[in-house]
Design a protein around this motif. Structure first.
Motif, PDB file in Angstrom:
ATOM      1  N   SER A   1       9.729  -9.166   3.621  1.00 25.65           N
ATOM      2  CA  SER A   1      10.056  -9.152   2.190  1.00 25.65           C
ATOM      3  C   SER A   1      10.977 -10.312   1.833  1.00 25.65           C
ATOM      4  O   SER A   1      10.797 -10.965   0.801  1.00 25.65           O
TER       5      SER A   1
ATOM      6  N   TYR B   1       5.316  -1.349  -4.716  1.00 25.66           N
ATOM      7  CA  TYR B   1       6.635  -1.735  -5.227  1.00 25.66           C
ATOM      8  C   TYR B   1       6.595  -1.950  -6.733  1.00 25.66           C
ATOM      9  O   TYR B   1       7.553  -1.610  -7.449  1.00 25.66           O
TER      10      TYR B   1
ATOM     11  N   ASN C   1       3.370  -4.170   1.379  1.00 28.53           N
ATOM     12  CA  ASN C   1       4.446  -3.434   2.053  1.00 28.53           C
ATOM     13  C   ASN C   1       5.834  -3.905   1.621  1.00 28.53           C
ATOM     14  O   ASN C   1       6.825  -3.565   2.271  1.00 28.53           O
ATOM     15  N   TYR C   2       5.894  -4.659   0.560  1.00 29.71           N
ATOM     16  CA  TYR C   2       7.157  -5.230   0.090  1.00 29.71           C
ATOM     17  C   TYR C   2       8.159  -4.127  -0.269  1.00 29.71           C
ATOM     18  O   TYR C   2       7.828  -3.174  -0.972  1.00 29.71           O
ATOM     19  N   ASN C   3       9.388  -4.269   0.253  1.00 31.12           N
ATOM     20  CA  ASN C   3      10.440  -3.295  -0.092  1.00 31.12           C
ATOM     21  C   ASN C   3      11.775  -3.971  -0.398  1.00 31.12           C
ATOM     22  O   ASN C   3      12.790  -3.299  -0.578  1.00 31.12           O
ATOM     23  N   LYS C   4      11.788  -5.303  -0.391  1.00 28.56           N
ATOM     24  CA  LYS C   4      12.949  -6.124  -0.732  1.00 28.56           C
ATOM     25  C   LYS C   4      14.002  -6.179   0.369  1.00 28.56           C
ATOM     26  O   LYS C   4      15.008  -6.887   0.242  1.00 28.56           O
TER      27      LYS C   4
END
Length: 245
Positions: free
Chosen positions: A138, A164, A130-133
């Motif tokens: 994140s 991502y 679920n990484y989105n920065k």
């Protein structure tokens, strides 16, 4: 009666001296717990946010416990100087409650340490997927990868299944050298750190949690001494109707 008081006065004076010394040491342990709580929040906060499936207040519990111990440490000194039996009993009761709480917390942490590792593996995998920065998880992933010079769970290849990666490549926190990590390099996994984060994080947590657990157990068992001194002093004062002038 007067001669009996004269005989027991040195014993009471000795107990009072020991309890004051203990209360001061107990106060110091409160300062230590407070410092550990602040240190844990600043140093381990990133790791705790990944290990806990939900938000955790563990550092704040240590801070609150340390602050409470500081207050009751001062109360113990005051109760001893006053020679008040009910204050001494209240102090002993507080010490017993803190002892039980710390003992239960320490045993629970030891018993469930493997579950903590499993939870970390699951939550870290979810954080990569679920990484989105931008969100908290994140940022936690980036902080771990940058501080430990690692990438992914077992290795950098774990990022190849993350949505991502298909849009942006690996995160910049994965790069071995951030100064050489440009947009084109992010899709080339050879620039990523070769070590995975799971083993490094669990080893780091075990080392630091071991220190915290050792301090907690040491403080917990030291309270048995305080309880014994407070109860003995209260009993002597009550039995001999001793009052400080």
């Amino acid at each position: 009666m007067a001669s009996r008081r004269m005989e027991t006065k040195p014993v009471i004076t000795c107990l009072k001296t020991l309890l004051i010394i203990y209360s001061f040491v107990f106060w110091i342990t409160g300062v230590i717990l407070l410092a550990v709580g602040v240190w844990g929040k600043l140093t381990l906060g990133t790791y705790i946010s990944l290990i806990a499936e939900n938000s955790t207040n563990a550092p704040y519990v240590l801070i609150g416990t340390g602050t409470t111990i500081i207050v009751f440490g001062l109360f113990g000194c005051f109760a001893t100087c006053r020679g008040s039996p009910w204050m001494l009993k209240l102090y002993a009761m507080f010490l017993s409650l803190v002892f039980l709480a710390e003992l239960v917390a320490g045993i629970s942490g030891f018993v469930f340490r493997h579950e903590i590792k499993d939870t970390f593996l699951r939550t870290y995998t979810e954080a990569i997927q679920n990484y989105n920065k931008n969100d908290e998880r994140s940022h936690a992933v980036d902080n771990v990868q940058e501080s430990l010079s690692c990438c992914g769970i077992q290795s950098y290849t774990n990022w190849s299944t993350s949505p991502y990666f298909f849009k942006h490549g690996i995160p910049t926190s994965c790069c071995m050298n951030s100064s050489d990590c440009n947009t084109q390099d992010l899709r080339n996994m050879t620039v990523a750190a070769t070590k995975g984060c799971y083993d490094l994080v669990t080893s780091f947590m075990e080392t630091n949690m071991g220190i915290i657990a050792g301090v907690a157990f040491g403080i917990a068992f030291s309270q048995l001494i305080g309880m014994l001194l407070a109860c003995c002093l209260s009993r002597f004062i009550t039995a001999n109707q001793y009052e400080m002038v």
